[in-house]
Design a protein around this motif. Structure first.
Motif, PDB file in Angstrom:
ATOM      1  N   GLY A  53       0.821  -1.216   0.000  1.00  0.00           N
ATOM      2  CA  GLY A  53       0.000   0.000   0.000  1.00  0.00           C
ATOM      3  C   GLY A  53       0.847   1.254   0.000  1.00  0.00           C
ATOM      4  O   GLY A  53       0.576   2.206  -0.743  1.00  0.00           O
ATOM      5  N   ARG A  54       1.886   1.264   0.840  1.00  0.00           N
ATOM      6  CA  ARG A  54       2.768   2.429   0.880  1.00  0.00           C
ATOM      7  C   ARG A  54       3.552   2.592  -0.417  1.00  0.00           C
ATOM      8  O   ARG A  54       3.802   3.718  -0.869  1.00  0.00           O
ATOM      9  CB  ARG A  54       3.745   2.315   2.059  1.00  0.00           C
ATOM     10  CG  ARG A  54       3.116   2.529   3.435  1.00  0.00           C
ATOM     11  CD  ARG A  54       2.420   3.873   3.560  1.00  0.00           C
ATOM     12  NE  ARG A  54       3.274   5.002   3.323  1.00  0.00           N
ATOM     13  CZ  ARG A  54       3.938   5.664   4.282  1.00  0.00           C
ATOM     14  NH1 ARG A  54       3.826   5.294   5.535  1.00  0.00           N
ATOM     15  NH2 ARG A  54       4.683   6.702   3.984  1.00  0.00           N
ATOM     16  N   LEU A  55       3.937   1.484  -1.037  1.00  0.00           N
ATOM     17  CA  LEU A  55       4.682   1.561  -2.293  1.00  0.00           C
ATOM     18  C   LEU A  55       3.824   2.151  -3.409  1.00  0.00           C
ATOM     19  O   LEU A  55       4.297   2.993  -4.182  1.00  0.00           O
ATOM     20  CB  LEU A  55       5.187   0.164  -2.692  1.00  0.00           C
ATOM     21  CG  LEU A  55       6.357  -0.386  -1.865  1.00  0.00           C
ATOM     22  CD1 LEU A  55       6.628  -1.832  -2.243  1.00  0.00           C
ATOM     23  CD2 LEU A  55       7.602   0.472  -2.070  1.00  0.00           C
ATOM     24  N   VAL A  56       2.573   1.716  -3.497  1.00  0.00           N
ATOM     25  CA  VAL A  56       1.667   2.282  -4.505  1.00  0.00           C
ATOM     26  C   VAL A  56       1.435   3.763  -4.232  1.00  0.00           C
ATOM     27  O   VAL A  56       1.440   4.592  -5.153  1.00  0.00           O
ATOM     28  CB  VAL A  56       0.328   1.516  -4.517  1.00  0.00           C
ATOM     29  CG1 VAL A  56      -0.688   2.225  -5.411  1.00  0.00           C
ATOM     30  CG2 VAL A  56       0.530   0.085  -4.985  1.00  0.00           C
ATOM     31  N   SER A  57       1.244   4.114  -2.952  1.00  0.00           N
ATOM     32  CA  SER A  57       1.061   5.517  -2.578  1.00  0.00           C
ATOM     33  C   SER A  57       2.289   6.347  -2.952  1.00  0.00           C
ATOM     34  O   SER A  57       2.168   7.472  -3.461  1.00  0.00           O
ATOM     35  CB  SER A  57       0.793   5.614  -1.075  1.00  0.00           C
ATOM     36  OG  SER A  57       0.762   6.959  -0.642  1.00  0.00           O
TER      37      SER A  57
END
Length: 220
Positions: A53-57
Motif C-alpha cells: 500500500g505504501r509503495l503504490v502511494s
C-alpha cells in the motif's frame, strides 16, 4: 472502485470548466491519477498489505506530486484541482463532494499514534495553499480561503480566512454557501473601513465642539 472512478471523472466535469472530454481527464489530470493510486493503495492497506500500500502511494506521489497516505479515509466525488503539493495525512477523514486545490495540507500536530489529522465534512472547498492542522472537524458546506491556517473546529456552512483561520461569514440552516471566490469576505478591508468610519465620526464630533468653543469666545 470503478463506480468511484466514474464519479471522480464526473466531478471533474462539474467543477473544472477547462475539462473537455473523458480521455483528457484520464490522461492529463494529476488529481484524477492521485485518486486512482489512492483507491488502490487504500484497498491494500485495508487488507493489511501495508508495505505494498505504501509503495503504490509513493509511486502516486512521484508521478503526481500529490501525497495521500493509504490509511486516509476519503468519500465519493473527491476532486483535487491542479494538485501539486497536496498532502493528506494518515488519519485524515474526508467526506463526499470535497474539493482541494494545490498546496493544501491536511496535517497533524503530534507525533503520537492517535487521531491527529482533520476530519473534513461533505461539500467542503479548501483553497490553494490552505493548511488544516490537527484532529479538528471542518463542518459540512464550508469554504476555507486560500493560504488560511486552520487549527480550530469550524461549524457547518462557514467561510474561513486568515492566519489563524477565523469564521468571517456563516449561513444558518442547510443552504450551501455560494462558492464564487469573489464572494469571499475581506476581514482586513472591513476592519480598516470600520476604523476610517470611527475616525470620521470623531472628527465630526471634535469639529462640533470647536465650533461651540469659538461661539462662546465670540460672545465673551
Amino acid at each position: 472502485m470503478f463506480d468511484k472512478m466514474r464519479e471522480s471523472i464526473q466531478s471533474v466535469f462539474e467543477r473544472d470548466p477547462a475539462a473537455r472530454n473523458i480521455l483528457e481527464i484520464v490522461l492529463c489530470y494529476p488529481g484524477f491519477h492521485a485518486i486512482l493510486f489512492y483507491r488502490i493503495s487504500n484497498w491494500l492497506w485495508v487488507h493489511k498489505l501495508y508495505l505494498p500500500g505504501r509503495l503504490v502511494s509513493h509511486l502516486g506521489r512521484l508521478l503526481t506530486g500529490i501525497e495521500i497516505h493509504p490509511g486516509a479515509k476519503i468519500g465519493r466525488k473527491f476532486f483535487i484541482d491542479h494538485g501539486m503539493g497536496v498532502v493528506i495525512g494518515e488519519t485524515s477523514e474526508i467526506g463526499d463532494n470535497v474539493t482541494l486545490y494545490h498546496g493544501v495540507t491536511l496535517g497533524g500536530t503530534t507525533w503520537k499514534k492517535i487521531k491527529r489529522h482533520p476530519t473534513i465534512g461533505n461539500n467542503v472547498v479548501i483553497g490553494a495553499g490552505a493548511k488544516v492542522l490537527g484532529p479538528i472537524k471542518i463542518g459540512d458546506n464550508s469554504k476555507i480561503g486560500a493560504n488560511s491556517v486552520v487549527v480550530n473546529e469550524i461549524p457547518p456552512n462557514s467561510i474561513v480566512v486568515g492566519i489563524p483561520g477565523k469564521v468571517v461569514f456563516r449561513v444558518e440552516g442547510e443552504r450551501r454557501i455560494q462558492m464564487d471566490s469573489s464572494f469571499m469576505p475581506d476581514p482586513q478591508s472591513r476592519a480598516i473601513g470600520s476604523l476610517i468610519e470611527r475616525v470620521k465620526r470623531l472628527e465630526e464630533k471634535l469639529g462640533g465642539e470647536e465650533e461651540i468653543k469659538d461661539s462662546h469666545a465670540s460672545n465673551d
